[in-house]
Design an enzyme around this catalytic site. Structure first.
Site, PDB file in Angstrom:
ATOM      1  N   GLY A  74       4.065   0.055 -10.456  1.00  0.00           N
ATOM      2  CA  GLY A  74       5.149   0.180  -9.489  1.00  0.00           C
ATOM      3  C   GLY A  74       4.570   0.373  -8.098  1.00  0.00           C
ATOM      4  O   GLY A  74       3.369   0.568  -7.934  1.00  0.00           O
ATOM      5  N   PRO A  75       5.429   0.332  -7.068  1.00  0.00           N
ATOM      6  CA  PRO A  75       4.968   0.431  -5.681  1.00  0.00           C
ATOM      7  C   PRO A  75       4.290   1.779  -5.390  1.00  0.00           C
ATOM      8  O   PRO A  75       4.509   2.734  -6.131  1.00  0.00           O
ATOM      9  CB  PRO A  75       6.259   0.311  -4.859  1.00  0.00           C
ATOM     10  CG  PRO A  75       7.330  -0.068  -5.799  1.00  0.00           C
ATOM     11  CD  PRO A  75       6.879   0.203  -7.182  1.00  0.00           C
ATOM     12  N   GLY A  77       3.397   5.420  -4.000  1.00  0.00           N
ATOM     13  CA  GLY A  77       4.198   6.587  -3.631  1.00  0.00           C
ATOM     14  C   GLY A  77       5.400   6.846  -4.510  1.00  0.00           C
ATOM     15  O   GLY A  77       6.248   7.668  -4.182  1.00  0.00           O
ATOM     16  N   GLY A  79       5.288   8.009  -7.639  1.00  0.00           N
ATOM     17  CA  GLY A  79       5.108   9.124  -8.573  1.00  0.00           C
ATOM     18  C   GLY A  79       4.227   8.839  -9.775  1.00  0.00           C
ATOM     19  O   GLY A  79       4.278   9.564 -10.762  1.00  0.00           O
ATOM     20  N   HIS A 292      15.907  -6.205  24.527  1.00  0.00           N
ATOM     21  CA  HIS A 292      15.330  -6.546  23.224  1.00  0.00           C
ATOM     22  C   HIS A 292      16.002  -5.722  22.109  1.00  0.00           C
ATOM     23  O   HIS A 292      16.496  -6.279  21.124  1.00  0.00           O
ATOM     24  CB  HIS A 292      13.816  -6.279  23.263  1.00  0.00           C
ATOM     25  CG  HIS A 292      13.093  -6.597  22.001  1.00  0.00           C
ATOM     26  ND1 HIS A 292      12.269  -7.689  21.853  1.00  0.00           N
ATOM     27  CD2 HIS A 292      13.072  -5.976  20.800  1.00  0.00           C
ATOM     28  CE1 HIS A 292      11.762  -7.723  20.636  1.00  0.00           C
ATOM     29  NE2 HIS A 292      12.239  -6.686  19.966  1.00  0.00           N
ATOM     30  N   GLU A 293      16.066  -4.420  22.302  1.00  0.00           N
ATOM     31  CA  GLU A 293      16.645  -3.559  21.256  1.00  0.00           C
ATOM     32  C   GLU A 293      18.157  -3.765  21.153  1.00  0.00           C
ATOM     33  O   GLU A 293      18.714  -3.737  20.058  1.00  0.00           O
ATOM     34  CB  GLU A 293      16.322  -2.087  21.500  1.00  0.00           C
ATOM     35  CG  GLU A 293      14.828  -1.750  21.552  1.00  0.00           C
ATOM     36  CD  GLU A 293      14.031  -2.278  20.366  1.00  0.00           C
ATOM     37  OE1 GLU A 293      14.624  -2.472  19.279  1.00  0.00           O
ATOM     38  OE2 GLU A 293      12.818  -2.526  20.533  1.00  0.00           O
ATOM     39  N   HIS A 296      18.697  -6.677  18.868  1.00  0.00           N
ATOM     40  CA  HIS A 296      18.625  -6.333  17.438  1.00  0.00           C
ATOM     41  C   HIS A 296      19.920  -5.643  16.987  1.00  0.00           C
ATOM     42  O   HIS A 296      20.473  -5.954  15.934  1.00  0.00           O
ATOM     43  CB  HIS A 296      17.467  -5.363  17.170  1.00  0.00           C
ATOM     44  CG  HIS A 296      16.103  -5.989  17.211  1.00  0.00           C
ATOM     45  ND1 HIS A 296      15.770  -7.123  16.515  1.00  0.00           N
ATOM     46  CD2 HIS A 296      14.962  -5.609  17.851  1.00  0.00           C
ATOM     47  CE1 HIS A 296      14.488  -7.421  16.723  1.00  0.00           C
ATOM     48  NE2 HIS A 296      13.970  -6.513  17.545  1.00  0.00           N
ATOM     49  N   ASP A 370       8.348  -8.551  14.802  1.00  0.00           N
ATOM     50  CA  ASP A 370       9.583  -9.207  14.370  1.00  0.00           C
ATOM     51  C   ASP A 370       9.274 -10.586  13.794  1.00  0.00           C
ATOM     52  O   ASP A 370       9.816 -10.980  12.769  1.00  0.00           O
ATOM     53  CB  ASP A 370      10.537  -9.393  15.558  1.00  0.00           C
ATOM     54  CG  ASP A 370      10.959  -8.065  16.171  1.00  0.00           C
ATOM     55  OD1 ASP A 370      10.890  -7.043  15.470  1.00  0.00           O
ATOM     56  OD2 ASP A 370      11.363  -8.073  17.352  1.00  0.00           O
TER      57      ASP A 370
HETATM   58  P1  ADP Z   1       1.750   7.031  -6.628  1.00  0.00           P
HETATM   59  O1  ADP Z   1       0.669   7.559  -7.526  1.00  0.00           O
HETATM   60  O2  ADP Z   1       2.795   6.252  -7.358  1.00  0.00           O
HETATM   61  O3  ADP Z   1       1.236   6.314  -5.428  1.00  0.00           O
HETATM   62  P2  ADP Z   1       2.181   9.828  -6.133  1.00  0.00           P
HETATM   63  O4  ADP Z   1       2.414  10.338  -7.496  1.00  0.00           O
HETATM   64  O5  ADP Z   1       0.826  10.020  -5.560  1.00  0.00           O
HETATM   65  O6  ADP Z   1       2.567   8.287  -6.058  1.00  0.00           O
HETATM   66  O7  ADP Z   1       3.289  10.452  -5.165  1.00  0.00           O
HETATM   67  C1  ADP Z   1       2.929  11.257  -4.062  1.00  0.00           C
HETATM   68  C2  ADP Z   1       3.864  12.452  -3.927  1.00  0.00           C
HETATM   69  O8  ADP Z   1       5.192  12.028  -3.691  1.00  0.00           O
HETATM   70  C3  ADP Z   1       3.954  13.275  -5.188  1.00  0.00           C
HETATM   71  O9  ADP Z   1       2.921  14.206  -5.260  1.00  0.00           O
HETATM   72  C4  ADP Z   1       5.319  13.939  -5.021  1.00  0.00           C
HETATM   73  O10 ADP Z   1       5.246  15.033  -4.148  1.00  0.00           O
HETATM   74  C5  ADP Z   1       6.123  12.869  -4.350  1.00  0.00           C
HETATM   75  N1  ADP Z   1       6.866  12.066  -5.343  1.00  0.00           N
HETATM   76  C6  ADP Z   1       6.727  10.732  -5.576  1.00  0.00           C
HETATM   77  N2  ADP Z   1       7.580  10.328  -6.528  1.00  0.00           N
HETATM   78  C7  ADP Z   1       8.267  11.410  -6.937  1.00  0.00           C
HETATM   79  C8  ADP Z   1       9.290  11.647  -7.914  1.00  0.00           C
HETATM   80  N3  ADP Z   1       9.768  10.640  -8.671  1.00  0.00           N
HETATM   81  N4  ADP Z   1       9.768  12.906  -8.060  1.00  0.00           N
HETATM   82  C9  ADP Z   1       9.299  13.912  -7.295  1.00  0.00           C
HETATM   83  N5  ADP Z   1       8.336  13.764  -6.372  1.00  0.00           N
HETATM   84  C10 ADP Z   1       7.825  12.536  -6.176  1.00  0.00           C
HETATM   85 ZN    ZN Z   2      11.922  -6.201  17.946  1.00  0.00          ZN
END
Ligand code: ADP
Ligand code: ZN
Length: 472
Positions: A74-75, A77, A79, A292-293, A296, A370
């Protein structure tokens, strides 16, 4: 070597820090599944592994081959690392973590032996969670010639197939490019379980916000429902860092609570960067930015009425933007051709407004980002999503595998057409554009609602003028 040297050497050795191969975290994490929000299916799937980690011998007794490798995809950040740590924390076993990109970037020539070292340590503790982040860097599809990667990958596969039945070691790997993985990794007995860790939807964002506002003195005026609605396309990590930013701001003020204003400030700082305090810009640049803004913002209202304008500003940000127009798009999984073109139009509207207001030789570099955004969308429409009659129903990605691909002409044609259309729409509402730009010049920023009201009033006056003309 003199006696003194020997003595000195022994002292030095005694105090030399233990040689550490690479970053290994080997504590038992204090995270639990209750710290993970909005990933119910992933948590359910991992929950069954807690027992495997706690009682590996039981599974051996029944002759069962317990799962060994789980791929989280998954993308960034969302979790994935958190899930892996929570699994270890829940089972009460040590957590060893390493990143695939470390193997290939930092440890040239030693990747394979590092893998063996990592697993030796994990085995020593008998039960453990081993986490390999960015495994695509290590197990990307073999493209010939990269011996280093190949050897490291082979070492990993060997280690994984060498697990004894009574060993409670589970390897979790994370990637945001599951399509890039070597097929050898996903074979049975390796990473045969795959769990998607997706971006949170509105309800999910609300739950994540609630987890991370625990222990923070939030003021009553913070509207979490609204915040969850506004944070479209925020990952869990982004939500967490936004609340943290708000808490930092509140702590500096030190009035006891985190207010809605702190949160709003943190929200903008996550989306566009911090606002620069000293704005030593000349008049002409401010005017160009204002138009410009305003372009948009006006295009957002005209072309994508289902999104909500949240703020228009000509205060430059520390991240280098001269200003911004921020809108909250609706939560959606699919986008139609018409919606995509509207999006392209909104992206191009900054440039179109500059041109309308100041002429074609005064257009600025402010449209660089843009154009990148618009080009990417147009290219994907033509070459990935089969939305162009000239390029047809082909996928460029697949074509490229056969060494044939083109479509630049179609992309340019599409961008040119949408640009022309956007400019015409803005021109038709020139009065709204000018009024918004002038108000911005005067006030620096406007709340989205205010900006919308202002434009709608101008539309109404434009209508009156038009009908008056017809009457004459
Ligand atoms: P990934 O490994 O997918 O890049 P991380 O697990 O490192 O993401 O996420 C970084 C931080 O973001 C976690 O330590 C937490 O604080 C927060 N976070 C991300 N997803 C969740 C979630 N589903 N629930 C609670 N906190 C989350
Ligand atoms: Zn712009």
């Amino acid at each position: 070597m003199t006696a003194f040297d020997k003595w000195f050497q022994s002292i030095k050795n005694r105090f030399r820090p233990k040689k550490r191969g690479f970053e290994l975290v080997e504590d038992i994490p204090n995270q639990h599944f209750s710290d993970v929000a909005a990933l119910d299916e992933a948590v359910d799937s991992l929950r069954s592994l807690v027992d495997v980690l706690r009682h590996p011998d039981k599974y051996a007794q029944y002759g069962a081959r317990a799962p060994r490798g789980v791929l989280l995809y998954g993308p960034p950040g969302t979790g994935k690392t958190l899930l892996a740590r929570a699994l270890a924390g829940e089972a009460g076993v040590p957590f060893y973590s390493v990143s695939g990109s470390d193997f290939v970037q930092m440890y040239v020539g030693v990747g394979a032996s590092r893998v063996r070292e990592l697993f030796k340590k994990a085995r020593k503790s008998g039960r453990a969670v081993v986490f390999i982040d960015e495994i695509d860097a290590l197990g990307g599809r073999r493209e010939g010639g990269n011996d280093e990667r190949e050897q490291t990958l082979n070492a990993l596969l060997t280690e994984m197939s060498g697990f004894r039945k009574d060993e409670g070691i589970i390897v979790l790997a994370a990637t945001n490019r599951p399509d890039k993985l070597d097929a050898a990794l996903t074979r049975p007995g390796r990473f045969d379980r795959q769990i998607e860790v997706g971006m949170p939807d509105r309800a999910g964002r609300l739950r994540i916000l609630s987890v991370h506002s625990q222990g923070k003195p939030m003021a009553r005026d913070v509207d979490f429902e609204r915040l969850a609605a506004d944070t479209v396309s925020f990952s869990g990590a982004k939500l967490e860092s936004m609340l943290n930013e708000a808490a930092l701001r509140a702590a500096r003020r030190n009035e006891g609570v985190i207010t809605a204003e702190d949160v709003g400030f943190a929200f903008r700082s996550v989306v566009v960067g911090d606002e620069k305090l000293s704005t030593g810009r000349n008049r002409r640049e401010r005017e160009l930015t204002a138009f410009h803004e305003a372009g948009h913002a006006l295009a957002t209202v005209l072309l994508e009425p289902e999104s909500r304008l949240s703020r228009v500003s000509i205060i430059p940000s520390t991240r280098g933007a001269a200003g911004y127009s921020m809108a909250v798009p609706p939560d959606r999984m699919l986008m139609t051709l018409a919606q995509l073109e509207a999006h392209i139009g909104i992206a191009l509207a900054g440039r179109a407004a500059e041109e309308l207001a100041f002429g074609s030789s005064s257009i600025t570099t402010g449209a660089g980002n843009d154009l990148m955004h618009a080009t990417e969308l147009a290219a994907r429409m033509c070459l990935e999503w089969g939305m162009d009659s000239d390029t047809g129903l082909v996928s460029r990605q697949v074509l490229a595998q056969f060494g044939a691909a083109n479509g630049e002409v179609a992309v340019k044609e599409r961008l040119g057409r949408v640009y022309g259309m956007t400019k015409a729409v803005l021109e038709e509402h020139r009065r709204a554009l000018t009024e918004l730009a002038e108000t911005l010049l005067d006030r620096e920023w406007l709340d989205g609602g205010e900006a919308e009201t202002l434009m709608r009033r101008a539309f109404a006056r434009e209508e009156i003028k038009k009908t008056a003309k017809v009457a004459i």
